[in-house]
Write an enzyme that holds these catalytic residues in place. Structure first.
Site, PDB file in Angstrom:
ATOM      1  N   CYS A  92     -37.815  67.928  -4.835  1.00 43.80           N
ATOM      2  CA  CYS A  92     -37.834  68.377  -6.227  1.00 43.80           C
ATOM      3  C   CYS A  92     -37.115  69.719  -6.280  1.00 43.80           C
ATOM      4  O   CYS A  92     -37.578  70.697  -5.667  1.00 43.80           O
ATOM      5  CB  CYS A  92     -39.286  68.530  -6.676  1.00 43.80           C
ATOM      6  SG  CYS A  92     -39.476  69.180  -8.336  1.00 43.80           S
ATOM      7  N   CYS A 203     -31.181  67.412  -9.783  1.00 44.60           N
ATOM      8  CA  CYS A 203     -32.591  67.069 -10.003  1.00 44.60           C
ATOM      9  C   CYS A 203     -32.754  65.668  -9.429  1.00 44.60           C
ATOM     10  O   CYS A 203     -31.884  64.807  -9.631  1.00 44.60           O
ATOM     11  CB  CYS A 203     -32.912  67.083 -11.496  1.00 44.60           C
ATOM     12  SG  CYS A 203     -34.484  66.290 -11.932  1.00 44.60           S
TER      13      CYS A 203
HETATM   14  N1  DGL Z   1     -37.336  65.865  -9.969  1.00 44.17           N
HETATM   15  C1  DGL Z   1     -37.528  67.242 -10.146  1.00 44.17           C
HETATM   16  C2  DGL Z   1     -36.324  68.067  -9.763  1.00 44.17           C
HETATM   17  O1  DGL Z   1     -35.636  67.701  -8.829  1.00 44.17           O
HETATM   18  C3  DGL Z   1     -38.324  67.719 -11.317  1.00 44.17           C
HETATM   19  C4  DGL Z   1     -38.058  67.171 -12.649  1.00 44.17           C
HETATM   20  C5  DGL Z   1     -39.115  67.618 -13.638  1.00 44.17           C
HETATM   21  O2  DGL Z   1     -40.290  67.360 -13.366  1.00 44.17           O
HETATM   22  O3  DGL Z   1     -38.744  68.237 -14.640  1.00 44.17           O
HETATM   23  O4  DGL Z   1     -36.063  69.079 -10.333  1.00 44.17           O
END
Ligand code: DGL
Length: 278
Positions: A92, A203
């Site tokens: 993440c 993301c």
């Molecule tokens: N998948 C996550 C990232 O790589 C977070 C997305 C979210 O929860 O806003 O930033």
């Protein structure tokens, strides 16, 4: 510090004859997005068991305050440590931006973090313009600011929040062109209009929308960069470095955990099974 874990970790590190460790790798995301990394880890490291924790309850993280996200991340790490994980991939970008320094300070376990792949994009761009798609929180963090500062003299770095991307993937509508295409177009077209020849997926949810981005960039000589394979390679390197790879005879197991309800767990598990068949 998690004393229980430190004890186990130190045992493994001090005993030089112990060259393998069949404990699972922990992978964490706010939700489904980290499965884009899970898929690459599974491919690159077929003997490694993995516990995947999708918060689910507090997703999306991207628009929440750093303090809030930090709290969610700490809770997630404690949960993964209860599963005796030997290394944690923070799959993440948002969680990495907010908490990776704290995690490395607080826990005696290797962490692999994620950050928008500015470097490979900057070093290979021919147009001299690169586009970074990420959450608001990732784009506002020091990690991103510092990385951009390093490459600012080489390329023009454009950034855009993937507004609605995470929600679209979480609701399972990423393959519904009527829903997904307008959302993707809104974020990507301004980057293309300004001449970006690299689009970085900053993301872990965004690779699930890559097919729509590919459609937009078709014929324009634009490369879409997904850092997930590089994260899997980094994880493999760290496992070797710390001598904690699973043995060649170990049969990998995959577990899924969430802070949300059983319905969410079923959704995550189904999605993972689909990816495993691809
Ligand atoms: N998948 C996550 C990232 O790589 C977070 C997305 C979210 O929860 O806003 O930033």
């Amino acid at each position: 510090m998690n004393a229980r874990f430190r004890h186990k970790w130190s045992e493994g590190r001090d005993n030089q004859t112990m060259k393998t460790n069949n404990n699972p790798i922990g992978v964490f995301d706010s939700g489904i997005g980290g499965l884009s990394v899970w898929k690459e880890l599974r491919k690159a490291l077929p003997h490694e068991s993995v516990v995947y924790l999708a918060d689910g309850k507090n997703c999306p993280y991207g628009d929440k305050s750093a303090e809030e996200v930090e709290g969610f991340v700490l809770r997630a790490i404690e949960e993964l440590l209860r599963h005796n994980v030997k290394l944690i991939v923070v799959a993440c970008n948002t969680a990495t931006a907010v908490a990776i320094d704290l995690l490395r300070e607080k826990y005696d376990i290797p962490f692999v973090g994620m950050e928008p792949a500015v470097k490979p994009a900057a070093l290979t761009s021919e147009s001299g313009v690169i586009g970074i798609l990420a959450t608001r929180s990732s784009l506002q963090g020091d990690l991103f600011r510092n990385t951009c500062a390093k490459y600012a003299d080489k390329v023009k770095i454009l950034s855009a929040v993937g507004e609605g991307f995470v929600e679209c993937v979480e609701s399972g509508e990423e393959n519904d062109a009527e829903v997904a295409e307008p959302i993707v177009r809104r974020a990507v077209m301004p980057l293309l209009r300004e001449g970006a020849d690299k689009i970085v997926l900053g993301c872990t949810h965004y690779p699930f929308l890559a097919a729509h981005i590919e459609k937009l960039v078709e014929g324009r000589g634009v490369e879409i960069i997904n850092p997930a394979p590089a994260v899997a390679r980094r994880t493999a390197w760290l496992l070797s470095e710390y001598k904690i790879k699973a043995s060649e005879s170990h049969k990998a197991e995959y577990r899924f955990v969430t802070f949300a309800d059983d319905g969410y767990l079923a959704k995550i598990t189904d999605k993972a099974m689909q990816l495993a068949e691809m």
